[in-house]
Scaffold this motif. Structure first.
Motif, PDB file in Angstrom:
ATOM      1  N   ALA A 127      -6.892  20.954 -40.720  1.00 29.24           N
ATOM      2  CA  ALA A 127      -7.634  20.254 -41.917  1.00 29.24           C
ATOM      3  C   ALA A 127      -6.650  20.004 -42.911  1.00 29.24           C
ATOM      4  O   ALA A 127      -5.662  20.579 -43.263  1.00 29.24           O
ATOM      5  N   ASP A 128      -6.962  18.804 -43.630  1.00 30.98           N
ATOM      6  CA  ASP A 128      -6.153  18.373 -44.816  1.00 30.98           C
ATOM      7  C   ASP A 128      -7.147  18.451 -46.037  1.00 30.98           C
ATOM      8  O   ASP A 128      -8.104  17.838 -45.987  1.00 30.98           O
ATOM      9  N   LEU A 129      -6.607  19.035 -46.973  1.00 34.07           N
ATOM     10  CA  LEU A 129      -7.331  18.972 -48.258  1.00 34.07           C
ATOM     11  C   LEU A 129      -7.045  17.944 -49.223  1.00 34.07           C
ATOM     12  O   LEU A 129      -5.881  17.786 -49.678  1.00 34.07           O
ATOM     13  N   LYS A 130      -8.078  17.409 -49.456  1.00 33.73           N
ATOM     14  CA  LYS A 130      -7.949  16.166 -50.517  1.00 33.73           C
ATOM     15  C   LYS A 130      -8.880  16.251 -51.727  1.00 33.73           C
ATOM     16  O   LYS A 130      -9.865  16.671 -51.893  1.00 33.73           O
ATOM     17  N   THR A 131      -8.261  15.777 -52.874  1.00 31.92           N
ATOM     18  CA  THR A 131      -8.981  15.801 -54.026  1.00 31.92           C
ATOM     19  C   THR A 131      -9.102  14.367 -54.696  1.00 31.92           C
ATOM     20  O   THR A 131      -9.122  14.436 -55.785  1.00 31.92           O
ATOM     21  N   TYR A 132      -9.059  13.386 -53.882  1.00 28.20           N
ATOM     22  CA  TYR A 132      -9.528  12.054 -54.506  1.00 28.20           C
ATOM     23  C   TYR A 132     -10.870  12.065 -55.070  1.00 28.20           C
ATOM     24  O   TYR A 132     -11.663  12.588 -54.982  1.00 28.20           O
ATOM     25  N   GLY A 133     -10.795  11.044 -56.182  1.00 30.48           N
ATOM     26  CA  GLY A 133     -11.914  10.789 -56.709  1.00 30.48           C
ATOM     27  C   GLY A 133     -13.002   9.947 -55.879  1.00 30.48           C
ATOM     28  O   GLY A 133     -14.411  10.289 -55.884  1.00 30.48           O
ATOM     29  N   LYS A 134     -12.426   9.289 -55.007  1.00 33.51           N
ATOM     30  CA  LYS A 134     -13.338   8.625 -54.163  1.00 33.51           C
ATOM     31  C   LYS A 134     -12.379   8.325 -52.810  1.00 33.51           C
ATOM     32  O   LYS A 134     -11.473   7.923 -52.654  1.00 33.51           O
ATOM     33  N   MET A 135     -13.276   8.624 -51.636  1.00 32.50           N
ATOM     34  CA  MET A 135     -12.585   8.549 -50.444  1.00 32.50           C
ATOM     35  C   MET A 135     -12.902   7.158 -49.673  1.00 32.50           C
ATOM     36  O   MET A 135     -13.826   6.856 -49.230  1.00 32.50           O
ATOM     37  N   THR A 136     -11.818   6.161 -50.174  1.00 28.37           N
ATOM     38  CA  THR A 136     -12.086   4.971 -49.645  1.00 28.37           C
ATOM     39  C   THR A 136     -11.770   4.850 -48.272  1.00 28.37           C
ATOM     40  O   THR A 136     -11.130   5.720 -47.373  1.00 28.37           O
ATOM     41  N   PRO A 137     -12.268   3.914 -47.663  1.00 27.79           N
ATOM     42  CA  PRO A 137     -11.831   3.585 -46.110  1.00 27.79           C
ATOM     43  C   PRO A 137     -10.507   3.620 -45.659  1.00 27.79           C
ATOM     44  O   PRO A 137      -9.917   3.996 -44.846  1.00 27.79           O
ATOM     45  N   GLU A 138      -9.619   3.014 -46.671  1.00 26.70           N
ATOM     46  CA  GLU A 138      -8.168   3.060 -46.356  1.00 26.70           C
ATOM     47  C   GLU A 138      -7.617   4.584 -46.716  1.00 26.70           C
ATOM     48  O   GLU A 138      -6.639   4.837 -45.849  1.00 26.70           O
ATOM     49  N   LYS A 139      -8.124   5.433 -47.477  1.00 25.46           N
ATOM     50  CA  LYS A 139      -7.544   6.490 -47.527  1.00 25.46           C
ATOM     51  C   LYS A 139      -8.041   7.520 -46.379  1.00 25.46           C
ATOM     52  O   LYS A 139      -7.550   8.394 -45.832  1.00 25.46           O
ATOM     53  N   LEU A 140      -9.488   7.043 -45.980  1.00 30.26           N
ATOM     54  CA  LEU A 140      -9.796   7.781 -44.711  1.00 30.26           C
ATOM     55  C   LEU A 140      -8.811   7.367 -43.553  1.00 30.26           C
ATOM     56  O   LEU A 140      -8.621   8.165 -42.683  1.00 30.26           O
ATOM     57  N   GLU A 141      -8.464   6.223 -43.423  1.00 29.60           N
ATOM     58  CA  GLU A 141      -7.677   5.787 -42.325  1.00 29.60           C
ATOM     59  C   GLU A 141      -6.271   6.267 -42.526  1.00 29.60           C
ATOM     60  O   GLU A 141      -5.967   6.786 -41.220  1.00 29.60           O
TER      61      GLU A 141
END
Length: 217
Positions: A127-141
């Protein structure tokens, strides 16, 4: 006959958290995040002010450390982020095996996997822990590529181990200007990119060439 319990192999890589560098036997290795930025996501941070990036990085580091403190020392600092992490682990039956687990190909690349969860004697989830404000398609990819390369290196380093599922732990609880909170707590599965494609990307990068992700996935 029961499968023998696999203990994770120590990579031998020295990680410097201040400079975010990886060193093995006197040689510096490239991190996977940097690889992805130069190969597939060169414009990820374009037009974002440096101060905003620094704030986001500081917040992310804080959340990572809080979750790691809980896993390694059972320290609950009382933050909403740690509570959300605990609830996600409980809800999804995640058994912590390692945090910031370093994987490498032993010659050119290395990186830390945020969380490794044990499923069985020889099977693990990454797993990768992310703290983004929004998980955009680019960030998800990007996270999909990141975790897929991690899985490739994980199985390369631990010969009899299997990486089963890959997912993002998206955790955030930051106050907005209006006083409300941007509260996010979710587990997002990602589809693994085949190891042969991940290997091709690493080899392409070593040759100083570029790989178009749309042409291979």
């Amino acid at each position: 006959m029961a499968t023998k319990r696999i203990e994770l192999v120590d990579s031998g890589v020295n990680f410097n958290p201040e400079n975010h560098t990886y060193e093995l036997n006197g040689t510096y290795l490239s991190g996977i995040t940097e690889l992805l930025q130069r190969q597939l996501f060169p414009n990820e941070y374009a037009n974002i002010p440096k101060a905003i990036l620094q704030q986001a990085a500081a917040y992310g580091t804080s959340v990572h450390q809080s979750c790691e403190d809980f896993d390694s020392q059972w320290i609950n600092d009382g933050t909403q982020e740690v509570q959300d992490y605990i609830e996600l682990c409980t809800t999804h039956n995640l058994t912590h095996e390692a945090s910031e687990y370093t994987v490498t190909d032993f010659t050119n690349y290395a990186s830390n996997i945020d969380k490794v969860f044990r499923i069985s004697s020889n099977t693990f989830d990454l797993a990768d822990l992310k703290t983004y404000g929004k998980m955009t398609p680019e960030k998800l990819e990007k996270a999909r590529w990141q975790l897929s390369i991690y899985a490739y290196l994980f199985e390369l380093q631990n010969k009899k181990a299997k990486a089963r599922e890959l997912f993002i732990l998206h955790i955030r609880n930051k106050q907005k200007k209006d006083g409300s909170f941007d509260h996010i707590s979710q587990l997002i599965p990602v589809k693994r990119i085949p190891s042969e494609i991940c290997k091709e990307l690493l080899e392409t990068d070593l040759r100083g060439e570029s790989l178009d992700r749309k042409s291979v996935v």
